[in-house]
Scaffold this active site. Structure first.
Site, short mmCIF file in Angstrom:
data_model
loop_
_atom_site.label_atom_id
_atom_site.label_comp_id
_atom_site.label_asym_id
_atom_site.label_seq_id
_atom_site.Cartn_x
_atom_site.Cartn_y
_atom_site.Cartn_z
N ARG A 128 0.82 -1.22 0.00
CA ARG A 128 0.00 0.00 0.00
C ARG A 128 0.85 1.26 0.00
O ARG A 128 0.49 2.26 0.62
CB ARG A 128 -0.94 0.04 1.21
CG ARG A 128 -2.03 -0.99 1.22
CD ARG A 128 -3.19 -0.54 0.32
NE ARG A 128 -4.11 -1.64 0.11
CZ ARG A 128 -5.18 -1.88 0.87
NH1 ARG A 128 -5.47 -1.09 1.85
NH2 ARG A 128 -5.95 -2.90 0.60
N ARG A 165 -3.64 6.37 0.60
CA ARG A 165 -4.19 7.60 1.19
C ARG A 165 -3.30 8.30 2.21
O ARG A 165 -3.59 9.42 2.61
CB ARG A 165 -5.55 7.27 1.84
CG ARG A 165 -6.64 7.02 0.83
CD ARG A 165 -7.87 6.46 1.47
NE ARG A 165 -7.58 5.13 2.02
CZ ARG A 165 -8.44 4.42 2.75
NH1 ARG A 165 -9.61 4.92 3.04
NH2 ARG A 165 -8.12 3.21 3.18
N ARG A 189 -7.49 11.38 -5.53
CA ARG A 189 -8.65 10.57 -5.15
C ARG A 189 -9.88 11.43 -4.90
O ARG A 189 -11.01 10.99 -5.13
CB ARG A 189 -8.23 9.78 -3.91
CG ARG A 189 -9.23 8.85 -3.31
CD ARG A 189 -9.48 7.62 -4.13
NE ARG A 189 -10.38 6.78 -3.36
CZ ARG A 189 -11.70 6.91 -3.35
NH1 ARG A 189 -12.28 7.81 -4.10
NH2 ARG A 189 -12.44 6.11 -2.60
N ASP A 249 -6.63 -3.04 -7.58
CA ASP A 249 -7.14 -3.70 -6.37
C ASP A 249 -7.36 -5.17 -6.68
O ASP A 249 -7.59 -5.54 -7.83
CB ASP A 249 -8.45 -3.07 -5.90
CG ASP A 249 -8.73 -3.43 -4.46
OD1 ASP A 249 -8.19 -2.77 -3.57
OD2 ASP A 249 -9.45 -4.43 -4.20
N TYR A 258 -14.38 -12.47 -0.16
CA TYR A 258 -15.07 -11.19 -0.45
C TYR A 258 -16.34 -11.41 -1.26
O TYR A 258 -17.35 -10.74 -1.06
CB TYR A 258 -14.15 -10.23 -1.21
CG TYR A 258 -13.16 -9.52 -0.32
CD1 TYR A 258 -13.58 -8.53 0.56
CD2 TYR A 258 -11.81 -9.83 -0.34
CE1 TYR A 258 -12.68 -7.87 1.38
CE2 TYR A 258 -10.90 -9.19 0.48
CZ TYR A 258 -11.35 -8.20 1.34
OH TYR A 258 -10.47 -7.56 2.16
O1 1CP Z 1 0.23 0.57 -3.26
C1 1CP Z 1 -0.25 -0.55 -3.39
O2 1CP Z 1 -0.04 -1.48 -2.60
C2 1CP Z 1 -1.03 -0.84 -4.66
C3 1CP Z 1 -2.43 -0.75 -4.56
C4 1CP Z 1 -3.31 -1.76 -3.84
C5 1CP Z 1 -3.14 -3.13 -3.55
C6 1CP Z 1 -1.93 -3.98 -3.78
C7 1CP Z 1 -4.59 -1.41 -3.40
C8 1CP Z 1 -5.16 -0.06 -3.48
N1 1CP Z 1 -5.23 -2.53 -2.95
C9 1CP Z 1 -4.36 -3.60 -3.03
C10 1CP Z 1 -4.61 -5.01 -2.68
C11 1CP Z 1 -5.77 -5.32 -1.80
N2 1CP Z 1 -7.05 -4.85 -1.85
C12 1CP Z 1 -5.73 -6.31 -0.81
C13 1CP Z 1 -4.53 -7.16 -0.53
C14 1CP Z 1 -3.60 -6.45 0.41
C15 1CP Z 1 -4.10 -6.39 1.83
O3 1CP Z 1 -4.20 -7.46 2.45
O4 1CP Z 1 -4.33 -5.27 2.27
C16 1CP Z 1 -6.99 -6.39 -0.20
C17 1CP Z 1 -7.44 -7.30 0.92
C18 1CP Z 1 -7.83 -5.46 -0.88
C19 1CP Z 1 -9.25 -5.20 -0.62
C20 1CP Z 1 -9.42 -3.81 -0.17
N3 1CP Z 1 -9.36 -2.74 -1.03
C21 1CP Z 1 -9.57 -3.31 1.15
C22 1CP Z 1 -9.66 -4.14 2.42
C23 1CP Z 1 -11.10 -4.32 2.80
C24 1CP Z 1 -11.33 -5.16 4.06
O5 1CP Z 1 -11.92 -4.61 5.01
O6 1CP Z 1 -10.99 -6.36 4.07
C25 1CP Z 1 -9.65 -1.92 1.06
C26 1CP Z 1 -9.89 -0.92 2.17
C27 1CP Z 1 -9.49 -1.59 -0.33
C28 1CP Z 1 -9.46 -0.24 -0.91
C29 1CP Z 1 -8.15 0.24 -1.40
N4 1CP Z 1 -7.34 -0.48 -2.26
C30 1CP Z 1 -6.23 0.29 -2.54
C31 1CP Z 1 -6.38 1.55 -1.85
C32 1CP Z 1 -5.41 2.71 -1.94
C33 1CP Z 1 -7.58 1.50 -1.14
C34 1CP Z 1 -8.17 2.61 -0.30
C35 1CP Z 1 -9.46 3.04 -0.89
C36 1CP Z 1 -9.64 4.49 -1.19
O7 1CP Z 1 -8.75 5.20 -1.72
O8 1CP Z 1 -10.77 4.93 -0.97
#
Ligand code: 1CP
Length: 363
Positions: free
Chosen positions: A33, A37, A46, A82, A160
């Site tokens: 990540r 944000r 964003r 994502d 999911y």
């Molecule tokens: O910088 C990076 O790492 C690249 C971008 C990236 C990656 C690799 C994002 C952007 N998401 C992911 C993978 C991802 N997405 C995972 C695997 C990594 C981990 O375990 O965290 C998972 C589980 C998700 C699903 C997801 N997407 C969640 C988790 C939800 C939960 O409660 O289980 C969330 C909050 C997101 C949103 C998200 N994805 C990425 C960002 C920057 C965000 C934030 C959302 C926003 O900007 O509003």
């Protein structure tokens, strides 16, 4: 998208070298990540645009992928996207709810809903925007660092699709594993087939290393993991490598990150992934004992250690590198950055890795 695309030569190949077990001048470092944000410049982009629109717009995805590299001397870029683009490409609607995260308004309620899904053969057409983002980013990187492509692992994606959002217990998705084992395998197979084509597409588009996120390994335990996660993780690694070889392309290093899956390290070490990511609950010395000398380990500072002051971070990194050693090691956090983290503290983390891992004779 073309595998004949000529990209700028790679000037920093530490990550790829460490993944393959070759010697490095200093330990490579990136952060899960890292594009997100906690960066004001990310929040600025964003604020103008919905999350999935950002993922689907190659110019924007490329821009935010590069943001952390403009600030910190990171040894890798990870494409902004994502893991949930796969269920979306299989026909499920997904929305990003502010303060809540990703939500599926119509999750899979029972085995009969599997027929609602599209064919795994069509996902690459639908996900062409990710391939375009990768190709553009690989060019814009100008060889500064390798580009990481990624996907979720089948169990994590299945969770999911059934829960409809994050869940503390995953009881609906785990309920499927116990009540409908055959339908669970059917669903996992669809996700696996889609993921293999998707990852191969990412390599053709310019990804130089791949990470598979098994973010919900912690919910399984050894029995369920062996039955419902391991065979699919194995198939993904083997099939992707086979397809890449058939395309006449160079072998692609692969990372598997089983978050909360300390119990699965021995099983995972038997697969062909070059790198195993570990979270902060696993002691590096124990992880090394379990996986043996022929795997690269990645991790594993507690992300919350970035809330501490810079001196603490520096010491924690020094200790982490002492435990992992300089070889067959990629420094990272044990999970992703949180939105309220101070970018300066990620800078302290990255600098500390480079400082404490320099070979005694290198300048
Ligand atoms: O910088 C990076 O790492 C690249 C971008 C990236 C990656 C690799 C994002 C952007 N998401 C992911 C993978 C991802 N997405 C995972 C695997 C990594 C981990 O375990 O965290 C998972 C589980 C998700 C699903 C997801 N997407 C969640 C988790 C939800 C939960 O409660 O289980 C969330 C909050 C997101 C949103 C998200 N994805 C990425 C960002 C920057 C965000 C934030 C959302 C926003 O900007 O509003």
């Amino acid at each position: 998208m073309s595998c004949k695309e000529v990209f700028p030569a790679l000037k920093n190949d530490r990550l790829l070298r460490a993944a393959r077990g070759e010697e490095v001048d200093i330990v490579p470092v990136w952060a899960m990540r890292q594009a997100g944000r906690y960066l004001p410049e990310f929040r600025e982009e964003r604020s103008k645009c919905d999350f999935f629109t950002m993922c689907q717009t190659p110019r924007l995805s490329c821009k935010v992928t590069l943001q952390p590299l403009e600030r910190f001397p990171l040894d890798a870029a990870i494409i902004f996207s994502d893991i949930l683009v796969i269920p979306e490409a299989l026909g499920m609607q997904v929305e990003m709810k502010p303060g809540e995260g990703p939500v599926f308004p119509s999750p899979l309620r029972g085995p009969e809903d599997i027929s609602r899904l599209g064919s795994p053969d069509d996902v690459c057409t639908k996900l062409n925007y990710v391939f375009e983002a990768l190709t553009l980013t690989r060019k814009e990187l100008q060889g500064r660092a390798p580009l990481i492509g990624f996907s979720g692992a089948p169990w994590t994606i299945m969770a999911y699709m059934i829960e409809g959002k994050g869940s503390k217990t995953m009881s609906n998705a785990k309920g499927w594993l116990y009540r409908f084992p055959e339908a669970s395998h059917q669903l996992l197979k669809i996700i696996t087939d889609a993921t293999v084509s998707y990852l191969v597409g990412q390599v053709k588009a310019g990804a130089q290393i791949l990470q598979v996120f098994e973010s919900h390994a912690e919910h399984l335990g050894p029995y369920l993991f062996r039955e419902f996660a391991l065979p699919y993780l194995k198939q993904i690694c083997d099939d992707v490598k086979k397809s890449v070889a058939e395309l006449g392309m160079e072998d692609i290093p692969m990372i598997v990150f089983p978050k909360g899956g300390h119990y699965a390290l021995k099983d995972l070490a038997a697969l062909n992934y070059e790198v195993i990511g570990i979270d902060w609950t696993v002691d590096p010395i124990l992880a090394r004992e379990i996986v043996g000398p022929n795997k690269t380990l990645q991790g594993n500072l507690d992300p919350c250690a970035l809330y501490a002051d810079k001196e603490f971070i520096d010491n924690a990194v020094k200790e982490m590198i002492e435990k992992f050693g300089r070889n067959r090691y990629i420094a990272n956090l044990g999970h992703g950055m949180y939105p309220d983290m101070n970018p300066e503290h990620l800078a302290a983390f990255v600098d500390a890795v480079h400082k404490h891992s320099k070979k005694p004779d290198s300048t």
